[in-house]
Design a protein around this motif. Structure first.
Motif, PDB file in Angstrom:
ATOM      1  N   TYR A   7       0.842  -1.238   0.219  1.00  0.00           N
ATOM      2  CA  TYR A   7       0.113  -0.014   0.066  1.00  0.00           C
ATOM      3  C   TYR A   7       0.964   1.233   0.102  1.00  0.00           C
ATOM      4  O   TYR A   7       0.486   2.218  -0.555  1.00  0.00           O
ATOM      5  N   VAL A  55       1.674   9.834  -5.124  1.00  0.00           N
ATOM      6  CA  VAL A  55       0.545   9.111  -4.611  1.00  0.00           C
ATOM      7  C   VAL A  55       0.943   7.475  -4.238  1.00  0.00           C
ATOM      8  O   VAL A  55       1.512   6.949  -5.069  1.00  0.00           O
ATOM      9  N   SER A  56       0.485   6.840  -3.099  1.00  0.00           N
ATOM     10  CA  SER A  56       0.914   5.771  -2.978  1.00  0.00           C
ATOM     11  C   SER A  56      -0.082   4.707  -3.646  1.00  0.00           C
ATOM     12  O   SER A  56      -1.151   5.110  -3.899  1.00  0.00           O
ATOM     13  N   GLY A  58      -1.829   2.213  -2.418  1.00  0.00           N
ATOM     14  CA  GLY A  58      -2.981   2.174  -1.425  1.00  0.00           C
ATOM     15  C   GLY A  58      -3.943   3.402  -1.758  1.00  0.00           C
ATOM     16  O   GLY A  58      -5.269   3.263  -2.013  1.00  0.00           O
ATOM     17  N   ASP A  59      -3.316   4.843  -1.723  1.00  0.00           N
ATOM     18  CA  ASP A  59      -4.176   5.683  -1.818  1.00  0.00           C
ATOM     19  C   ASP A  59      -4.834   5.678  -3.243  1.00  0.00           C
ATOM     20  O   ASP A  59      -6.032   6.572  -3.269  1.00  0.00           O
ATOM     21  N   ARG A  62      -7.745   3.570  -2.710  1.00  0.00           N
ATOM     22  CA  ARG A  62      -8.599   4.316  -1.790  1.00  0.00           C
ATOM     23  C   ARG A  62      -9.489   5.448  -2.451  1.00  0.00           C
ATOM     24  O   ARG A  62     -10.537   5.833  -1.998  1.00  0.00           O
ATOM     25  N   ASN A  63      -8.938   6.237  -3.270  1.00  0.00           N
ATOM     26  CA  ASN A  63      -9.454   7.691  -3.725  1.00  0.00           C
ATOM     27  C   ASN A  63      -9.977   7.332  -5.215  1.00  0.00           C
ATOM     28  O   ASN A  63     -10.257   8.225  -5.762  1.00  0.00           O
TER      29      ASN A  63
END
Length: 116
Positions: A7, A55-56, A58-59, A62-63
């Motif tokens: 992530y 940006v990761s 995971g993000d 998530r986004n």
């Protein structure tokens, strides 16, 4: 590798690996972006921007603005695990993308990859 490490990885580090996997098998970066857009709801410009940002991974998921409801139709094995049986929702989203890029690299028709 544990989930938190995956992530935390930068999407900009993962994206070229996904593209290279497909390109080595005769597919295009455009097709990889199309698959990512279909899965997440990002537009191409947003994917391109994420591919050069910090940006990761995971993000990135998530986004995701509009995850495709048909992504639940993605089944099969990736990294020795059935994607439909992954319990952790974020890891399942990541593995969905892995599975789609695998299908792309194996020469599957885009209509089938995008579950149309």
């Amino acid at each position: 590798m544990n989930s938190e490490k995956v992530y935390a990885m930068a999407f900009s580090k993962i994206y070229p690996l996904l593209v290279n996997k497909a390109v080595k098998k005769g597919r295009t970066e455009q097709e990889v972006r199309q698959v990512i857009c279909w899965l997440t709801g990002y537009d191409e410009k947003a994917v391109e921007e994420a591919a050069i940002s910090e940006v990761s991974y995971g993000d990135f998921f998530r986004n995701a603005p509009d995850p495709n409801p048909n992504r639940k139709k993605i089944t099969g094995v990736i990294c020795g695990v059935r994607v439909e049986e992954i319990q952790e929702p974020l890891m399942q989203e990541i593995r969905y993308l892995d599975k789609l890029v695998d299908e792309l690299a194996k020469g599957k028709a885009m209509e089938k990859i995008l579950r149309q």
